[in-house]
Structure formats: structure tokens, C-alpha cells
Scaffold this active site. Sequence first.
Site, PDB file in Angstrom:
ATOM      1  N   HIS A 105      64.375  59.602 137.468  1.00 31.84           N
ATOM      2  CA  HIS A 105      64.911  60.574 136.506  1.00 31.84           C
ATOM      3  C   HIS A 105      65.266  59.870 135.208  1.00 31.84           C
ATOM      4  O   HIS A 105      65.526  58.663 135.200  1.00 31.84           O
ATOM      5  CB  HIS A 105      66.157  61.281 137.075  1.00 31.84           C
ATOM      6  N   HIS A 107      67.840  60.040 131.829  1.00 38.06           N
ATOM      7  CA  HIS A 107      69.108  60.562 131.305  1.00 38.06           C
ATOM      8  C   HIS A 107      68.959  60.886 129.821  1.00 38.06           C
ATOM      9  O   HIS A 107      68.501  60.034 129.047  1.00 38.06           O
ATOM     10  CB  HIS A 107      70.205  59.502 131.425  1.00 38.06           C
TER      11      HIS A 107
HETATM   12  P1  AMP Z   1      71.427  57.110 138.296  1.00 40.00           P
HETATM   13  O1  AMP Z   1      72.655  56.250 138.404  1.00 40.00           O
HETATM   14  O2  AMP Z   1      70.534  56.727 137.142  1.00 40.00           O
HETATM   15  O3  AMP Z   1      70.681  57.206 139.609  1.00 40.00           O
HETATM   16  O4  AMP Z   1      71.963  58.551 137.925  1.00 40.00           O
HETATM   17  C1  AMP Z   1      72.231  59.524 138.868  1.00 40.00           C
HETATM   18  C2  AMP Z   1      72.945  60.630 138.162  1.00 40.00           C
HETATM   19  O5  AMP Z   1      72.869  61.794 138.959  1.00 40.00           O
HETATM   20  C3  AMP Z   1      74.433  60.365 137.905  1.00 40.00           C
HETATM   21  O6  AMP Z   1      74.682  60.399 136.494  1.00 40.00           O
HETATM   22  C4  AMP Z   1      75.128  61.498 138.649  1.00 40.00           C
HETATM   23  O7  AMP Z   1      76.252  61.987 137.972  1.00 40.00           O
HETATM   24  C5  AMP Z   1      74.033  62.521 138.758  1.00 40.00           C
HETATM   25  N1  AMP Z   1      74.151  63.461 139.878  1.00 40.00           N
HETATM   26  C6  AMP Z   1      74.351  63.152 141.188  1.00 40.00           C
HETATM   27  N2  AMP Z   1      74.385  64.270 141.931  1.00 40.00           N
HETATM   28  C7  AMP Z   1      74.196  65.304 141.083  1.00 40.00           C
HETATM   29  C8  AMP Z   1      74.142  66.726 141.245  1.00 40.00           C
HETATM   30  N3  AMP Z   1      74.278  67.306 142.442  1.00 40.00           N
HETATM   31  N4  AMP Z   1      73.941  67.490 140.141  1.00 40.00           N
HETATM   32  C9  AMP Z   1      73.814  66.914 138.936  1.00 40.00           C
HETATM   33  N5  AMP Z   1      73.850  65.590 138.710  1.00 40.00           N
HETATM   34  C10 AMP Z   1      74.049  64.786 139.771  1.00 40.00           C
END
Ligand code: AMP
Length: 142
Positions: A105, A107
Amino acid sequence: MATTQYDPDCIFCKILQGQIPSTSLFESDAFLVFLDINPANRGHALIVPKRHVETVFDLPEGYGEELIAIMRKVGKAIMKATGATGMNILQNNYADAGQAVPHVHWHLIPRFAGDGLLPWSTKTYADGDEMASLAGKIRSVL
Ligand code: AMP
Ligand code: ZN
């Protein structure tokens, strides 16, 4: 698309299949964009391919052009809607780089002057040929 594109244990796959809720901003055949539940700043969103692969290195060819288009379209909309004056587009691969959700993903993080989100610290190369030597090593395995 076949359901085998998803991993039953993956939280983003559950969102993509509507099994848990998300706050969607944009959707296409290949991507979903939704708000991050714990935003670095309000309006922080995630661009998620509708296919379970862990990192950018696992993503099949063919996603790039639409991905850039979505970054531009949704990124500009987030800036407009939030009044942000900057935007970071970040992507983490593997836990050691801070990847918490093992479904690739990107950001989109709206930024504001003085918002306190600091850049990472920097290092230096040793005098001599360390920089050139490392560049040569990387080029040799391209
Ligand atoms: P990463 O550390 O790059 O894997 O980012 C994962 C992101 O997913 C974090 O910023 C979390 O806040 C976000 N996240 C985790 N669970 C959810 C969810 N159910 N809905 C929206 N965002 C989420
Ligand atoms: Zn997944």
C-alpha cells in the site's frame, strides 16, 4: 476477479471484500483508496491494490500507470479538501522498514507547515570511495 486474489488472514483483504468497514475515497477495478484509521495527519489515506501481495517487489507488471494517476487525482483532492500545503507519498516494504500490514500500500499524507512530522535523520559516507563503491555494487546486481 477470483477470490483467490485475497488472503483470508489479511486485514486489507478483509476491507477489500467488505468484511470489515473502511472509509472509502476512491475505487477502481484494481485499487481501493480509503482513510487510514490512525492518521499521521487528518486526511491520511492508503492506496491498496485489489490483490494480496506483500510488497512492491511482488506486484505484477501493469499497476504503475494507474497507481501514479490515482496518487495525482486523490492526492490533489486530499490537499484541496484539507488545505494541506504539502504531501508525502510513502511506501514501506517489510517489517524492518516499518511495514505493519503485509499487503502492499501507498500512504498519501497531507502536510502542513509546522505540523511536527519530522523527516528521518541522515547519515554520511566515509571519505574516499565508499559512495562510488556502493553504487558500483548496486549497479552490478541490477
Ligand atoms: P504500514 O506501517 O506502512 O504497513 O501502514 C499500515 C497502515 O494501515 C497504518 O498507518 C495503520 O494505521 C493502517 N491501518 C491498519 N488497519 C487499518 C484499518 N482497519 N483501516 C484503515 N487503516 C488501517
Ligand atoms: Zn491482503
